[in-house]
Structures are given as C-alpha cells and as structure tokens.
Design an enzyme around this catalytic site. Sequence first.
Site: not given
Length: 345
Positions: A161-163, A166-167
């Site tokens: 999950h990549c901040p 945001n996905n």
Amino acid sequence: MVSKLKMAPSGSGGIKRRCQRVLYWIPVLFITIIVAWSYYAYVVQLCIESMENTGEKIVCLVAYHLFFLMFSWAYWKTIFTKPLNPLKEFHLSYADRELLEREDRGEAQQEILRRIAKDLPIYTRTMSGAIRYCDRCQLVKPDRCHHCSVCDKCILKMDHHCPWVNNCVGFSNYKFFMLFLAYSLLYCVFIAATDLQYFIKFWTNGLPDTQAKFHIMFLFFAATMFSVSLSSLFGYHCWLVSKNRSTLGREEAFRAPAFRHGADKNGFSLGLSKNFRQVFGDEKQYWFLPVFSSAGETHQFPAKTLRESQSRLLNAGQSWTESEGGDDKDKLGMSNPAMTIENET
C-alpha cells in the site's frame, strides 16, 4: 460479541474513518504541490525568463511537456485504478461460515477450509502448511493475494500500500506504478540535466539578479534529490519484476513462499521474459503507455493439470472485478483464536 461489535453502528468510528481517508490524501497533495511548483519554475522561470537561445528554449519546452504528460498520466492511473479483489468463488458461503465458526479445533477448521479450497486454483500455503484464509474478508486467499490493513480488503497480487498514491499497488495497477516510477525518474533527470548550466551560473554570478535564480537553484536541488531516491526505488522494483517477486518481505522478497510441496524462493518465477510480460503484457506497443496490458494470472505454480472447476476459475478473466459495497452485508466477523489463519498487512 465480536460480530455484534462489527455490525453495530458507531458514529464516532465513522467520523474517525472519514478523517483518516482525508489524511491519507496528504502525501498525494504534497506531491501535487511539488510538481505544480516545478512546472512553474521550469517553464516560466527557467525556459521563458532565463534561456536566451530560442532553439534551446523550444526543444526544452517540448521535451519537458512530453515527460510531464507521461508522468502525470501514469501517476493518475496509479492513484485511481481500483485494486482487484478475489472472485466470489473464493468467499465462504453462509453455511460454511457458520460451520467454521462453530468448530473450536484448529484441525477441524483446516479440514473445512481444505474441502472448500480443493476445487480452487490455489497452490500456496502458510509457512505451517495451512490453507491461507482471511478472517476479515472471510475468504480463502488466492495465490499472492493479501489483506491490506489500510483498504481493509484482500487485494489480488498485492505488492504494497503506497501512501504517495493513496492506493494499493497490485495486479490491476502494478504496471502503472512501474511507469510512474520510470517517468518520475526521467522527469527529474531531465530537469536536473537541463538546469545544470544555469545552476552553475547561479554560483558564478552569471544570472541576472531576479527571483528566477532562486527557483533555478531549488529546482536543481529538488530534481537531483528525487532522482537519487527514485533511481534506487525503480531499480529495486525492476529487480523484483525480473524475479517475479513483490515487496512483501515476509512472503516473497526475503523469505521463500510456501507451496503444497514446500518452500520455493523462485516458485513464482517464469523466466525473465515471461516475468516482464506478466506485468507489461505481450503487446509491445503498450509497454510504455499507462494502459492496462498485464498478462492474466494464467500460469500455475507449480504447473500441474487442473481440475475442470479450477480451469474455469482461471479462465474467467473478466470476473476479476472489484467487490461491490454490498458484500459487507455478508461479513459476520468471525474472530476465533483457535483458527489457523494468516493475517497480513
């Protein structure tokens, strides 16, 4: 009690979740502001205000907007492409959930899960050899599927999950994520390379004493720093693609995934060419465009003759769609400490 707590409406919990969703967009907003400023600094302050040679100005502006377009396109697709969730066939029926909840012995629960999973195209296991089951989503996990604690969903071929987007990065948008890294790197390297001579002039007092020189200085510093960090990140993901692995350290990057026949660190690898094509697809004209062209998960690990029901699930490519919001009605929240399950984040 756990089921009742999950089903009970909570005003404070709803407000907290909404606040969290807003906060999750802060890193994306930060990147957007940085890119917007870099556009102004490069186009207006560097090209229009500082470059005197018309030919150089035109070439830089055309090339810059090409990189800017591809970067923005890839970034947009990475952010707004919804992660894919498992087929309904992997979800437990109401009767199976009730049966599983009534069982107190872990071995009996595993026997139920093995019966459910026998007609599913599943080859991976937990490190203890148990069926991979998600207690939150109440489903038998497909191979390389993991539960995201932020999205609170099981994601197909989840990487992380990549901040910054945001996905969740997974099967549906991993190609877009790779192109986002590649075009981000090219964008920063191009800015740093074309800004270098003006950065040197700044220190040798060769630039007019205007606000442009400060934009030029900070633009070079920012582009150089991002180039260094992006090159290492992009290189790491290129290595992962070549090995057909993900960044999930517990499962693939640093520890061999477990299969029916045992652990195998190269269990997902199909060879360099096929590993690449699994992410970018077989049609070369789409490799560098942020359009979906990834190959389906049609390769089995290990390759075996499948039952008819398993082949049917593998060939139902268009069925790998996002779970509808109504699916939450079927979640009863079975939290049983005796159950052998695997909880990932």
